[in-house]
Write a protein that holds these residues in place. Structure first.
Motif, short mmCIF file in Angstrom:
data_model
loop_
_atom_site.label_atom_id
_atom_site.label_comp_id
_atom_site.label_asym_id
_atom_site.label_seq_id
_atom_site.Cartn_x
_atom_site.Cartn_y
_atom_site.Cartn_z
N SER A 183 0.84 -1.22 -0.02
CA SER A 183 -0.04 0.00 0.09
C SER A 183 0.82 1.34 0.16
O SER A 183 2.05 1.32 0.58
N SER A 184 0.26 2.59 -0.60
CA SER A 184 1.23 3.52 -0.66
C SER A 184 1.21 4.53 0.53
O SER A 184 1.84 5.29 0.66
N GLY A 185 0.47 4.26 1.42
CA GLY A 185 0.15 4.72 2.71
C GLY A 185 1.25 4.48 3.79
O GLY A 185 1.83 3.56 3.92
N ALA A 186 1.46 5.36 4.61
CA ALA A 186 2.46 5.41 5.86
C ALA A 186 1.67 4.28 6.77
O ALA A 186 2.77 3.92 7.51
N LEU A 187 0.64 4.17 6.79
CA LEU A 187 -0.11 3.26 7.82
C LEU A 187 0.51 1.66 7.64
O LEU A 187 0.35 0.63 8.33
N ALA A 188 0.57 1.32 6.38
CA ALA A 188 0.97 -0.19 5.89
C ALA A 188 2.25 -0.18 6.27
O ALA A 188 3.18 0.15 6.75
N ALA A 189 2.52 -1.93 6.24
CA ALA A 189 3.75 -2.20 6.82
C ALA A 189 5.04 -1.88 5.53
O ALA A 189 4.68 -2.01 4.43
N MET A 190 6.01 -1.29 6.09
CA MET A 190 7.04 -0.75 5.14
C MET A 190 7.84 -2.42 4.76
O MET A 190 7.62 -3.53 5.24
N LYS A 191 8.50 -1.90 3.53
CA LYS A 191 9.28 -2.98 3.04
C LYS A 191 10.25 -3.55 4.04
O LYS A 191 11.02 -2.53 4.76
N PRO A 192 10.83 -4.89 4.15
CA PRO A 192 11.80 -5.09 4.96
C PRO A 192 13.10 -4.71 4.65
O PRO A 192 13.36 -4.45 3.66
N TRP A 193 13.79 -4.22 5.80
CA TRP A 193 15.19 -3.81 5.58
C TRP A 193 16.09 -4.86 4.94
O TRP A 193 16.25 -5.75 5.28
N SER A 194 16.56 -4.34 3.71
CA SER A 194 17.31 -5.27 2.80
C SER A 194 18.01 -4.20 1.51
O SER A 194 17.35 -3.42 1.06
N GLY A 195 19.30 -4.90 1.43
CA GLY A 195 20.15 -4.35 0.39
C GLY A 195 20.20 -2.91 0.58
O GLY A 195 20.40 -2.36 1.65
N VAL A 196 20.58 -2.15 -0.53
CA VAL A 196 20.80 -0.64 -0.42
C VAL A 196 19.60 0.07 -0.08
O VAL A 196 18.51 0.09 -0.90
N GLY A 198 17.16 3.23 0.42
CA GLY A 198 16.73 4.37 -0.20
C GLY A 198 16.64 4.54 -1.47
O GLY A 198 16.55 5.64 -2.09
N GLU A 199 17.32 3.36 -2.01
CA GLU A 199 17.75 3.62 -3.65
C GLU A 199 17.17 2.36 -4.53
O GLU A 199 17.66 2.10 -5.48
N ASP A 200 16.10 1.87 -3.73
CA ASP A 200 15.69 0.51 -4.41
C ASP A 200 14.16 0.88 -5.14
O ASP A 200 13.65 -0.21 -5.46
N GLY A 201 13.99 2.04 -5.71
CA GLY A 201 12.91 2.32 -6.41
C GLY A 201 11.85 2.91 -5.42
O GLY A 201 11.56 2.32 -4.31
N VAL A 202 10.84 3.58 -5.97
CA VAL A 202 9.75 4.25 -5.28
C VAL A 202 8.57 3.81 -6.00
O VAL A 202 8.37 4.32 -7.13
N GLU A 203 7.49 3.55 -5.37
CA GLU A 203 6.04 3.32 -6.12
C GLU A 203 5.31 4.67 -6.10
O GLU A 203 4.98 5.07 -4.56
N ILE A 204 4.89 5.20 -7.14
CA ILE A 204 4.40 6.42 -7.30
C ILE A 204 2.88 6.37 -7.40
O ILE A 204 2.61 5.73 -8.54
N GLN A 205 2.16 7.05 -6.83
CA GLN A 205 0.80 7.09 -7.04
C GLN A 205 0.40 7.97 -7.77
O GLN A 205 0.71 9.28 -7.48
N ARG A 206 -0.43 7.76 -8.97
CA ARG A 206 -0.81 8.75 -10.06
C ARG A 206 -2.15 8.56 -10.15
O ARG A 206 -2.84 8.03 -9.74
N VAL A 207 -2.76 9.63 -10.76
CA VAL A 207 -4.16 9.48 -11.30
C VAL A 207 -4.25 8.74 -12.62
O VAL A 207 -3.51 9.07 -13.54
N GLY A 208 -4.99 7.70 -12.56
CA GLY A 208 -5.17 7.04 -13.73
C GLY A 208 -6.67 7.28 -14.43
O GLY A 208 -7.55 7.53 -13.25
N VAL A 209 -7.00 7.34 -15.69
CA VAL A 209 -8.46 7.51 -16.15
C VAL A 209 -8.74 6.43 -16.96
O VAL A 209 -8.11 6.19 -18.08
#
Length: 691
Positions: A183-196, A198-209
């Motif tokens: 989930s994109s929200g801060a309430l959801a569980a974060m990804k487990p700590w692993s690897g590098v 802050g540089e593992d890609g970011v899931e961006i929420q956009r408006v779809g139509v």
């Protein structure tokens, strides 16, 4: 931070070691949380109480048709959510229709119903899809009023949320995270700590139509902006939206208001609160709504600690950009939701004290319309946004109502003549005591809270008192029927007075009150709570030797900090708390929220963060404290709880730490939701036993 908090690294705490500890299976207490054998309550009353709470059927969303004749509503029961259709004039349960996708899929859910502008179609989201779609993947469906059948509009992979029809009825917009892994929200569980990190890609929420006629789909906002909320322009050619640079869970606090002409695809920032002066400077913005003539955009602005927990004043800004105007200055309330009910009329839902208030404001006069006002001492909503209301063209409404006395049900009709549409929980009656609105003063502030009496109250007896502090701080306690999960209401059923205060920093008394704990966490707000306890002790038969303190998120912080400031509490339970604001700043995934509340970053003013840190005063604690948290909480990271527990144990204070695996700030696993409530109930029963 109503749902926002995090962790800590100090000489006595090694973060790498703690991470390794998590990977190895957490602490023995955490392993116990995953062991079903420890879920059995020590007190049989607790098991019976939780079973009763689990019987609630919960409506999750409601939408009234444009002509006001039909209500679409969704209800969750036994892990499945269904959409029903009810007639407003004759809401006979025997005549309800269930909206199906027609796929034949079972063990799946449909939700978020939204009527088309002409009322002939109902859009909704469902994972009851054809076998070709991945199991559990939501898609957008369209139900036809004329045929009674549904068709699937999308074939996407990712998160779909917040459906909204264009005004011409040709398109449906929604928030979309392509190929989402969480989930994109801060309430959801974060990804487990692993690897590098802050540089593992970011899931961006956009408006779809998606186009209704042919199912063609496009993401229309840029891949460089994370969108939180949006609204269609009256001509259906443009969008207004609140967005920020990624990562989305962190940057809502610095989000800007944009407009975008869909033909050009070029967004334009029309409001950046860091660049305006006056009451809106550096504050948050939410719920953008285009005026009927397209010339203005209204929005809510205020000091807010979490996206989705909305409260503040109403502002207007030209849709081309310009100076925002506060149309509710000095209002002794916190607007949470609104919609345009005419060219110069805004229908609003707001926190007033601890109640929900619906009214309408005439922009020509700046005054409320008396005949359009009603107050509910309860929680209301229509789904999606807090305190949302579904409004028909006829100005009738549909809402879900819930209180301490009444389990949630759907209501609809004229504002002053609402009719109960559903009877999902008619057999449920409170097993806790009656409710009383409590008001008191502390210094220059009028403060409000809710008091639940003990079940089977006898004024000749003395009872323990539990103080339950809400999250936030920008939030408010409004009466709500409890479910299975952490909360204070069930304690009343076990014979406690339960006090749920709305101290300074809360919604319901206006922006001055909400901003009164800036740079003062744990001081004025705690004194408000203690002053309220003084009032209760004078009025009610409270056993002063059996007073407890608890809370989640900001309430978890207040619990940790509170037991360092007073020995008044005999026991405490800190849920997802914060013990050290300095280390928290560097550990959490949402550090942007802290600057409006503390004035500067921790690197520019560490002293203001230390002033409100429980760890600085840890040697004063005498109160036995249970500490609970999710291992992947991004708002209130587990190391904050670990450090507090570690310090209490080192100081010889009775304590226990329970870390719940694969949980974020808001617990999802039903077994964990039950377990955390059981543990809290048992902790107070053990540490504050009746004589």
């Amino acid at each position: 931070m109503a749902l926002a908090d995090l962790r800590k690294c100090s000489p006595s705490f090694n973060f790498i070691a703690f991470t390794a500890l998590l990977l190895l299976g957490y602490t023995s207490a955490a392993r116990a949380a995953a062991d079903a054998s420890v879920s059995a309550p020590k007190d049989p009353r607790i098991g019976s109480l939780i079973e009763t709470l689990g019987q609630t059927k919960t409506p999750t969303a409601v939408a009234i048709s444009p002509d006001g004749a039909t209500v679409a509503w969704s209800v969750r029961s036994h892990g499945i959510t269904e959409i029903h259709l009810s007639d407003v004039a004759n809401p006979d349960p025997a005549k309800e229709k269930i909206v199906s996708t027609g796929s034949g899929a079972t063990d799946c859910s449909s939700s978020d119903p939204k009527w088309s502008p002409d009322g002939e179609s109902l859009a909704f989201v469902s994972d009851c899809t054809a076998k070709a779609d991945p199991k559990g993947q939501d898609q957008v469906f369209l139900w036809s009023k004329s045929t009674g059948e549904s068709k699937q509009l999308t074939h996407l992979t990712g998160n779909i949320d917040s459906l909204a029809w264009s005004h011409d009825g040709k398109s449906i917009g929604f928030l979309f995270v392509e190929n989402a892994t969480r989930s994109s929200g801060a309430l959801a569980a974060m990804k487990p700590w692993s690897g590098v990190i802050g540089e593992d890609g970011v899931e961006i929420q956009r408006v779809g139509v998606v186009q209704v006629a042919n199912g063609n789909f496009a993401q229309v906002t840029p891949a460089t902006l994370h969108v939180y909320e949006f609204d269609w322009s009256p001509d259906s050619k443009s969008l207004a939206f609140v967005a920020a640079n990624p990562p989305g869970e962190n940057n809502w606090w610095v989000a800007q208001l944009y407009t975008e002409d869909l033909a050009s695809g070029q967004p334009k920032s029309i409001l950046d609160t860091t660049k305006v002066s006056g009451s809106l400077h550096n504050l948050q913005i939410a719920v953008p709504r285009w005026s009927p003539n397209g010339k203005q955009i209204a929005f809510i602005g205020g000091l807010m600690s979490d996206q989705g927990s909305t409260g503040g004043d109403l502002y207007l800004i030209p849709s081309t950009g310009g100076e925002p105007k506060n149309v509710t200055p000095g209002r002794n309330a916190s607007v949470a939701y609104f919609g345009w009910a005419g060219p110069e009329i805004l229908a609003i839902a707001e926190h007033v004290g601890g109640s929900s208030h619906l009214t309408a404001i005439d922009l020509a006069t700046g005054k409320d319309i008396p005949q359009a006002s009603v107050t509910f001492p309860e929680s209301i909503g229509a789904g999606n946004l807090v305190m949302s209301v579904s409004l028909s063209r006829e100005h009738t409404i549909a809402i879900i109502r819930s209180s301490f006395e009444r389990a949630p049900e759907v209501w609809a009709g004229p504002l002053h003549d609402l009719k109960q549409i559903t009877h999902l929980n008619d057999d449920l009656k409170p097993v806790w005591g009656k409710t009383e609105n409590i008001e008191w003063t502390n210094g220059d502030f009028k403060v409000q809270g809710w008091l639940l009496y003990p079940a089977n109250y006898d004024p000749q007896k003395k009872y323990p008192l539990l103080v339950d502090v809400h999250g936030g701080p920008s939030a408010a306690v409004t009466p709500r029927w409890p479910g299975v999960g952490y909360g204070g209401v069930p304690f009343s059923a076990l014979g406690y007075f339960v006090f749920m205060p709305n101290p300074r920093g809360s919604y319901g008394q206006g922006e001055k009150f909400t901003q009164a704990n800036v740079k003062d966490f744990g001081y004025g707000d705690l004194h408000d709570i203690l002053a309220g306890m003084d009032v209760l002790e004078k009025r009610f038969p409270i056993d002063k030797n059996r007073e407890g303190l608890t809370g989640w998120s900001y309430g978890g912080f207040m619990t940790m900090f509170g037991v360092t400031q007073t020995t008044r509490f005999r026991a405490a339970v800190a849920g997802a708390g914060i013990s050290d604001w300095k280390s928290y700043y560097g550990e959490n995934s949402i550090d942007q929220w802290m600057v409006p509340f503390f004035g500067k970053t921790v690197y520019d003013d560490a002293d203001v963060y230390a002033k409100s840190s429980a760890i600085e005063y840890i040697k004063k604690v005498k109160t036995p404290t249970l500490v609970v948290v999710g291992d992947r909480d991004g708002e209130c990271p587990a190391p904050q709880s670990f450090e507090f527990w570690h310090a209490l144990r080192a100081e010889g204070v009775k304590t226990q730490l329970v870390i719940y695996p694969n949980e974020g700030h808001g617990f999802r696993d039903p077994a964990h939701r039950r377990d955390v409530l059981e543990r809290a109930l048992n902790w107070f029963e053990t540490e504050m036993p009746a004589k």
